[in-house]
Design an enzyme around this catalytic site. Structure first.
Site, PDB file in Angstrom:
ATOM      1  N   ARG A 178       0.826  -1.216   0.000  1.00 46.82           N
ATOM      2  CA  ARG A 178       0.000   0.000   0.000  1.00 46.82           C
ATOM      3  C   ARG A 178       0.858   1.264   0.000  1.00 46.82           C
ATOM      4  NH1 ARG A 178      -5.058   0.273   1.235  1.00 46.82           N
ATOM      5  NH2 ARG A 178      -4.813   2.164   2.461  1.00 46.82           N
ATOM      6  N   ARG A 182       9.708   6.137  -3.452  1.00 47.19           N
ATOM      7  CA  ARG A 182      10.018   6.899  -4.673  1.00 47.19           C
ATOM      8  C   ARG A 182      11.432   7.476  -4.668  1.00 47.19           C
ATOM      9  NH1 ARG A 182       4.511   9.366  -3.810  1.00 47.19           N
ATOM     10  NH2 ARG A 182       3.147   8.123  -5.137  1.00 47.19           N
ATOM     11  N   ARG A 256      -7.859  -5.217  13.537  1.00 48.02           N
ATOM     12  CA  ARG A 256      -7.347  -4.108  14.327  1.00 48.02           C
ATOM     13  C   ARG A 256      -8.394  -2.996  14.262  1.00 48.02           C
ATOM     14  NH1 ARG A 256      -3.527  -4.869  17.428  1.00 48.02           N
ATOM     15  NH2 ARG A 256      -2.880  -2.698  17.367  1.00 48.02           N
ATOM     16  N   ARG A 287      -0.744   8.689  14.434  1.00 48.95           N
ATOM     17  CA  ARG A 287      -0.784   9.928  13.651  1.00 48.95           C
ATOM     18  C   ARG A 287      -1.713  10.954  14.289  1.00 48.95           C
ATOM     19  NH1 ARG A 287      -2.962   6.850   8.154  1.00 48.95           N
ATOM     20  NH2 ARG A 287      -4.665   5.763   9.145  1.00 48.95           N
ATOM     21  N   GLU A 311      -4.665   9.455  16.755  1.00 48.83           N
ATOM     22  CA  GLU A 311      -5.128   8.107  16.393  1.00 48.83           C
ATOM     23  C   GLU A 311      -4.260   7.045  17.071  1.00 48.83           C
ATOM     24  OE1 GLU A 311      -5.942   7.443  12.148  1.00 48.83           O
ATOM     25  OE2 GLU A 311      -4.832   5.573  12.321  1.00 48.83           O
ATOM     26  N   TYR A 358      -9.124  -5.426   2.945  1.00 51.62           N
ATOM     27  CA  TYR A 358      -8.941  -3.994   3.109  1.00 51.62           C
ATOM     28  C   TYR A 358      -9.203  -3.315   1.768  1.00 51.62           C
ATOM     29  CZ  TYR A 358      -7.367   0.449   4.752  1.00 51.62           C
ATOM     30  OH  TYR A 358      -7.349   1.761   5.117  1.00 51.62           O
ATOM     31  N   ASP A 360     -10.182   0.067  -0.349  1.00 49.01           N
ATOM     32  CA  ASP A 360     -10.389   1.513  -0.334  1.00 49.01           C
ATOM     33  C   ASP A 360     -11.787   1.784  -0.873  1.00 49.01           C
ATOM     34  OD1 ASP A 360      -8.188   2.708   0.820  1.00 49.01           O
ATOM     35  OD2 ASP A 360      -6.990   2.589  -0.997  1.00 49.01           O
TER      36      ASP A 360
HETATM   37  P1  FAD Z   1     -18.494  -0.154   5.832  1.00 51.03           P
HETATM   38  O1  FAD Z   1     -18.219   1.271   5.494  1.00 51.03           O
HETATM   39  O2  FAD Z   1     -17.824  -0.730   7.025  1.00 51.03           O
HETATM   40  O3  FAD Z   1     -20.091  -0.323   5.952  1.00 51.03           O
HETATM   41  C1  FAD Z   1     -20.691  -1.482   6.467  1.00 51.03           C
HETATM   42  C2  FAD Z   1     -21.964  -1.048   7.177  1.00 51.03           C
HETATM   43  O4  FAD Z   1     -22.707  -2.212   7.563  1.00 51.03           O
HETATM   44  C3  FAD Z   1     -21.689  -0.287   8.464  1.00 51.03           C
HETATM   45  O5  FAD Z   1     -22.377   0.935   8.450  1.00 51.03           O
HETATM   46  C4  FAD Z   1     -22.193  -1.221   9.559  1.00 51.03           C
HETATM   47  O6  FAD Z   1     -22.704  -0.534  10.678  1.00 51.03           O
HETATM   48  C5  FAD Z   1     -23.277  -1.990   8.827  1.00 51.03           C
HETATM   49  N1  FAD Z   1     -23.572  -3.283   9.434  1.00 51.03           N
HETATM   50  C6  FAD Z   1     -22.688  -4.247   9.774  1.00 51.03           C
HETATM   51  N2  FAD Z   1     -23.327  -5.296  10.341  1.00 51.03           N
HETATM   52  C7  FAD Z   1     -24.649  -4.982  10.330  1.00 51.03           C
HETATM   53  C8  FAD Z   1     -25.817  -5.656  10.793  1.00 51.03           C
HETATM   54  N3  FAD Z   1     -25.747  -6.865  11.393  1.00 51.03           N
HETATM   55  N4  FAD Z   1     -27.021  -5.064  10.641  1.00 51.03           N
HETATM   56  C9  FAD Z   1     -27.126  -3.824  10.071  1.00 51.03           C
HETATM   57  N5  FAD Z   1     -26.037  -3.135   9.631  1.00 51.03           N
HETATM   58  C10 FAD Z   1     -24.823  -3.710   9.758  1.00 51.03           C
HETATM   59  N6  FAD Z   1     -10.710   4.329   1.851  1.00 51.03           N
HETATM   60  C11 FAD Z   1     -10.244   5.249   0.984  1.00 51.03           C
HETATM   61  O7  FAD Z   1     -10.506   5.155  -0.215  1.00 51.03           O
HETATM   62  N7  FAD Z   1      -9.472   6.315   1.423  1.00 51.03           N
HETATM   63  C12 FAD Z   1      -9.146   6.493   2.728  1.00 51.03           C
HETATM   64  O8  FAD Z   1      -8.480   7.469   3.081  1.00 51.03           O
HETATM   65  C13 FAD Z   1      -9.636   5.523   3.665  1.00 51.03           C
HETATM   66  N8  FAD Z   1      -9.327   5.647   4.977  1.00 51.03           N
HETATM   67  C14 FAD Z   1      -9.819   4.711   5.840  1.00 51.03           C
HETATM   68  C15 FAD Z   1      -9.496   4.869   7.192  1.00 51.03           C
HETATM   69  C16 FAD Z   1      -9.973   3.925   8.108  1.00 51.03           C
HETATM   70  C17 FAD Z   1      -9.631   4.094   9.546  1.00 51.03           C
HETATM   71  C18 FAD Z   1     -10.748   2.820   7.669  1.00 51.03           C
HETATM   72  C19 FAD Z   1     -11.239   1.787   8.645  1.00 51.03           C
HETATM   73  C20 FAD Z   1     -11.060   2.667   6.330  1.00 51.03           C
HETATM   74  C21 FAD Z   1     -10.602   3.607   5.408  1.00 51.03           C
HETATM   75  N9  FAD Z   1     -10.915   3.504   4.059  1.00 51.03           N
HETATM   76  C22 FAD Z   1     -10.430   4.434   3.174  1.00 51.03           C
HETATM   77  C23 FAD Z   1     -11.733   2.373   3.556  1.00 51.03           C
HETATM   78  C24 FAD Z   1     -13.241   2.678   3.490  1.00 51.03           C
HETATM   79  O9  FAD Z   1     -13.736   2.999   4.782  1.00 51.03           O
HETATM   80  C25 FAD Z   1     -13.955   1.425   2.951  1.00 51.03           C
HETATM   81  O10 FAD Z   1     -13.536   1.145   1.655  1.00 51.03           O
HETATM   82  C26 FAD Z   1     -15.476   1.538   2.891  1.00 51.03           C
HETATM   83  O11 FAD Z   1     -16.020   2.054   4.067  1.00 51.03           O
HETATM   84  C27 FAD Z   1     -16.060   0.160   2.666  1.00 51.03           C
HETATM   85  O12 FAD Z   1     -17.465   0.226   2.581  1.00 51.03           O
HETATM   86  P2  FAD Z   1     -18.355  -1.015   3.054  1.00 51.03           P
HETATM   87  O13 FAD Z   1     -19.760  -0.651   2.710  1.00 51.03           O
HETATM   88  O14 FAD Z   1     -17.813  -2.280   2.502  1.00 51.03           O
HETATM   89  O15 FAD Z   1     -18.123  -1.121   4.627  1.00 51.03           O
HETATM   90  N1  UDP Z   2       3.567   2.612   7.203  1.00 49.35           N
HETATM   91  C1  UDP Z   2       4.722   2.912   7.879  1.00 49.35           C
HETATM   92  N2  UDP Z   2       5.020   4.223   8.154  1.00 49.35           N
HETATM   93  C2  UDP Z   2       4.197   5.239   7.807  1.00 49.35           C
HETATM   94  C3  UDP Z   2       3.006   4.932   7.120  1.00 49.35           C
HETATM   95  C4  UDP Z   2       2.705   3.605   6.836  1.00 49.35           C
HETATM   96  O1  UDP Z   2       5.473   2.024   8.241  1.00 49.35           O
HETATM   97  O2  UDP Z   2       4.522   6.411   8.093  1.00 49.35           O
HETATM   98  C5  UDP Z   2       3.260   1.177   6.914  1.00 49.35           C
HETATM   99  C6  UDP Z   2       2.424   0.549   8.032  1.00 49.35           C
HETATM  100  O3  UDP Z   2       2.820  -0.805   8.172  1.00 49.35           O
HETATM  101  C7  UDP Z   2       1.008   0.634   7.478  1.00 49.35           C
HETATM  102  C8  UDP Z   2       1.231   0.405   5.983  1.00 49.35           C
HETATM  103  O4  UDP Z   2       2.495   1.059   5.713  1.00 49.35           O
HETATM  104  O5  UDP Z   2       0.162  -0.345   8.036  1.00 49.35           O
HETATM  105  C9  UDP Z   2       0.145   0.963   5.087  1.00 49.35           C
HETATM  106  O6  UDP Z   2       0.032   2.351   5.322  1.00 49.35           O
HETATM  107  P1  UDP Z   2      -1.265   3.189   4.965  1.00 49.35           P
HETATM  108  O7  UDP Z   2      -0.968   4.627   5.190  1.00 49.35           O
HETATM  109  O8  UDP Z   2      -1.748   2.768   3.642  1.00 49.35           O
HETATM  110  O9  UDP Z   2      -2.286   2.727   6.066  1.00 49.35           O
HETATM  111  P2  UDP Z   2      -3.742   3.282   6.327  1.00 49.35           P
HETATM  112  O10 UDP Z   2      -3.793   4.715   5.916  1.00 49.35           O
HETATM  113  O11 UDP Z   2      -4.618   2.432   5.525  1.00 49.35           O
HETATM  114  O12 UDP Z   2      -3.880   3.131   7.787  1.00 49.35           O
END
Ligand code: FAD
Ligand code: UDP
Length: 377
Positions: A178, A182, A256, A287, A311, A358, A360
């Site tokens: 991920r 560069r 996690r 972060r 975080e 995982y 996006d």
């Molecule tokens: P979710 O968004 O998890 O939606 C699932 C939904 O189902 C939830 O609302 C949940 O409450 C509901 N649900 C679950 N079980 C039940 C049940 N039994 N009954 C009713 N409802 C239920 N992607 C990016 O592109 N850019 C980013 O910068 C980025 N940052 C992220 C940072 C974090 C901390 C995390 C965790 C993810 C990040 N993502 C990011 C990924 C992004 O959140 C996911 O791709 C996206 O949310 C996936 O959508 P989903 O519908 O599969 O799951």
């Molecule tokens: N990572 C790292 N140092 C950083 C940022 C990321 O070692 O400053 C590693 C870490 O293992 C992380 C992985 O690269 O789990 C992916 O990073 P990313 O930023 O994509 O994680 P996310 O934003 O999804 O939490």
């Protein structure tokens, strides 16, 4: 609630469930019920205004929309405009700030040299050769064979330990994929052609996606509370955790999660950027987010205070599953659950929690669009 005659039930209102519901309503012109166990739509992308500062922030962690996929970009632009935000990350190591992912600026500052791009490989080769790694077998070896031990120890090892609470030697190299590396000055976090933050936040996207007469949304409703009364003919699109669907019969999949600490600081600008990573293990958080920087176009933000969010990473207890832990145990479990899912009729189990992947946001949307295409075949 009357479920009789219900043709489509979508479980979860994140991107997976919302795209599927929108497609069913607009393409099939069929009625669809979306149930969501939280008190809001949008899954983990949900965003809102902070009550104290008015600054818009993402409740479950900063979400940057990015995609290389023209179909996804065209699709998402039907529901929002983007603000042109361009994601760049910095990292703090021993009190000094560097660019992240590691690029030529990071390397030159770290070693106090002025290398040109074509000199980087030979420069790092000396470091890499000291380690004598023939074929990288894990996360640590992969990182060292890319950048040498000093850069790895400074920017990757501590952060990864904090994020995963696992020795990088025991982690698969795939996690590192991920993160770009560069030998030029490109400071974009993503390779994607399109990126940005929705002008009016993520919440509005979901409101628009679900705003059709054919769609009914019920919040605070858990699928497992109504599972027994769903008619047999109803087609279910389930985006909750796959192991829960099967009552954890083979065991629980591990995740996690993150804990966020919000603080209001008495400055207009606390850190000068939206995300500052902290590379050293001595700093307990991974972060700090400063969400005002996600919306440089907003002129109504306060000048005497700002919101910051620290975080922390920890093992999930089942309440907020975020990052799948892709070790051998969990990989074996997910294969068993997927096998079970293949034998089911009238149900699609997918999305981030349904696939235990995982994804996006753009991966999730693309996956939902493709899955809808397949439903019709
Ligand atoms: P979710 O968004 O998890 O939606 C699932 C939904 O189902 C939830 O609302 C949940 O409450 C509901 N649900 C679950 N079980 C039940 C049940 N039994 N009954 C009713 N409802 C239920 N992607 C990016 O592109 N850019 C980013 O910068 C980025 N940052 C992220 C940072 C974090 C901390 C995390 C965790 C993810 C990040 N993502 C990011 C990924 C992004 O959140 C996911 O791709 C996206 O949310 C996936 O959508 P989903 O519908 O599969 O799951
Ligand atoms: N990572 C790292 N140092 C950083 C940022 C990321 O070692 O400053 C590693 C870490 O293992 C992380 C992985 O690269 O789990 C992916 O990073 P990313 O930023 O994509 O994680 P996310 O934003 O999804 O939490």
């Amino acid at each position: 609630m009357g479920l009789s005659g219900l043709k489509y039930l979508v479980v979860g209102s994140g991107f997976f469930g919302s795209v599927m519901a929108e497609r069913i309503a607009t393409q099939l012109k069929e009625k669809v019920l979306v149930i969501e166990k939280r008190n809001h739509i949008g899954g983990n992308c949900y965003s809102l205004d902070d009550a104290e500062t008015g600054i818009h922030y993402h409740l479950y962690g900063t979400h940057i929309f990015h995609t290389p996929n023209p179909r996804v970009w065209e699709y998402i632009n039907r529901f929002t405009e983007f603000n042109g935000y361009f994601h760049q990350v910095l990292t703090t190591h021993k009190g000094r700030v560097f660019q992240m992912p590691v690029n030529l600026e990071t390397i030159n500052t770290f070693y106090n040299v002025s290398l040109k791009p074509f000199e980087v490989e030979a420069f790092l080769k000396k470091e890499i050769e000291k380690e004598n790694i023939k074929e990288p077998r894990n996360f640590e070896e992969k990182a060292i064979s890319m950048m040498g031990r000093p850069l790895y120890e400074a920017f990757i090892r501590g952060y990864t330990l904090k994020q995963w609470q696992k020795d990088p030697k025991d982690m698969p190299e795939s996690v590192l994929k991920r993160l770009p590396f560069r030998s030029n000055y490109n400071e974009s976090y993503y390779f994607s052609r399109w990126q940005g933050i929705p002008l009016h936040g993520y919440g509005k996207i979901f409101e628009k996606m679900l705003d059709y007469d054919e769609i009914e949304v019920k919040l605070n409703l858990d699928f497992f509370k109504i599972r027994d009364i769903i008619p047999k003919e109803t087609k279910i699109i389930y985006s909750g955790p796959i192991d829960q669907y099967f009552d954890y019969k083979y065991g629980k999949l591990e995740y996690r999660t993150l804990r966020f600490e919000r603080e209001v600081q008495p400055y207009e600008d606390y850190q000068g950027t939206s995300v500052m990573n902290y590379a050293d293990v001595e700093v307990p958080f991974t972060r700090i987010h400063e969400p005002r920087h996600l919306h440089p176009e907003r002129t109504d933000y306060p000048t005497d205070k700002t919101l910051i969010i620290k975080e922390f990473s920890l093992l999930d207890d089942g309440s907020n599953p975020y990052y799948p832990i892709n070790d051998e145990r969990n990989q074996n479990l997910i294969l068993k659950y997927r096998e079970e899912a293949r034998n089911l009729k009238n149900i699609v189990i997918s999305g981030r929690l349904g696939e235990y992947k995982y994804y996006d946001m753009h991966d999730t949307i693309n996956h939902a669009l493709e899955m809808f295409d397949n439903l019709q075949k």
